[in-house]
Design a protein around this motif. Sequence first.
Motif, short mmCIF file in Angstrom:
data_model
loop_
_atom_site.label_atom_id
_atom_site.label_comp_id
_atom_site.label_asym_id
_atom_site.label_seq_id
_atom_site.Cartn_x
_atom_site.Cartn_y
_atom_site.Cartn_z
N SER A 71 0.81 -1.21 -0.11
CA SER A 71 0.09 -0.01 -0.09
C SER A 71 0.66 1.40 -0.23
O SER A 71 2.00 1.11 0.58
CB SER A 71 -0.84 -0.04 1.45
OG SER A 71 -1.45 1.39 1.52
N LYS A 72 0.40 2.20 -0.59
CA LYS A 72 1.31 3.83 -0.50
C LYS A 72 1.30 4.12 1.04
O LYS A 72 2.08 5.08 1.01
CB LYS A 72 0.68 4.59 -1.38
CG LYS A 72 0.80 4.09 -2.76
CD LYS A 72 0.13 5.12 -3.95
CE LYS A 72 0.19 5.03 -5.02
NZ LYS A 72 -0.45 5.99 -6.02
N LEU A 73 0.78 3.46 1.67
CA LEU A 73 0.32 4.10 3.38
C LEU A 73 1.36 2.99 4.08
O LEU A 73 1.23 3.07 5.03
CB LEU A 73 -0.95 4.04 3.83
CG LEU A 73 -1.82 5.05 3.10
CD1 LEU A 73 -2.98 4.76 3.73
CD2 LEU A 73 -1.27 6.42 3.22
N TYR A 74 2.25 2.15 3.37
CA TYR A 74 2.99 1.19 4.08
C TYR A 74 4.00 1.89 5.11
O TYR A 74 4.70 2.97 4.58
CB TYR A 74 3.81 0.20 2.97
CG TYR A 74 4.66 -0.77 3.78
CD1 TYR A 74 4.43 -1.87 4.22
CD2 TYR A 74 6.17 -0.21 3.41
CE1 TYR A 74 5.29 -2.35 4.92
CE2 TYR A 74 7.16 -1.23 4.28
CZ TYR A 74 6.61 -2.26 4.60
OH TYR A 74 7.52 -2.97 5.21
N LEU A 174 -9.74 3.70 3.49
CA LEU A 174 -8.30 3.24 3.68
C LEU A 174 -8.20 2.16 4.60
O LEU A 174 -7.41 1.42 4.83
CB LEU A 174 -7.70 4.69 4.55
CG LEU A 174 -7.39 5.80 3.90
CD1 LEU A 174 -6.98 6.98 4.86
CD2 LEU A 174 -6.37 5.54 2.96
N LYS A 175 -9.36 1.80 5.30
CA LYS A 175 -9.55 0.73 6.24
C LYS A 175 -9.76 -0.56 5.28
O LYS A 175 -9.28 -1.71 5.60
CB LYS A 175 -10.73 0.83 7.20
CG LYS A 175 -10.45 1.63 8.15
CD LYS A 175 -11.61 1.92 9.31
CE LYS A 175 -11.40 3.03 10.23
NZ LYS A 175 -12.84 3.14 11.17
#
Length: 177
Positions: A71-74, A174-175
């Motif tokens: 994910s880009k939020l990693y 996002l979840k």
Amino acid sequence: MAFHDLTDGQIAPKAAKSLLGLGSKFITTPKKTTGCIQATSDRFQCDFFIKVYYAGDERRDEVTDDTVQRSKLYVKSKWNPNECDVPNWACRRISRFLACSNELFKERRAKSNLLPHQEALLNSLQTDKGLGRCAITYDQYMEDCLIHLRNTTCYQQLSEAEVMEAVAILEEELKLD
């Protein structure tokens, strides 16, 4: 060299053209070279210990970084194996490597890639990195910003309730990822 003086009466210094015309990829040399690489060394040691710790783990070998789309939020884990969990040879090897590499990075004065008058001019100018290479008065800059922000084709003004609803939808998306 591309530099545009958009001020009334073209009040930007003449020397600004030679400095700002160098382009957006030009980077000035810092006053001193990199001396302390402790943060980089710590990160390198952590990565090395993790690779040694998981070396030969069949589960790890099945899933490689190429097959996993993160994910880009990693957020990379800050976990680090204890030194007692890592073989002695690895600890000795990384210690010798880091000791030798730290000796190579001594802080020294760097030679500037600007002429003295260009350095003085650069220190006297206020810049906006996203603006590009041009000179403009502060009042004109503020007026242009407000015109842009009030442009309804670019921006839509939302009520507080609409903003909160959009935030809730985004949190749910996002979840799910």
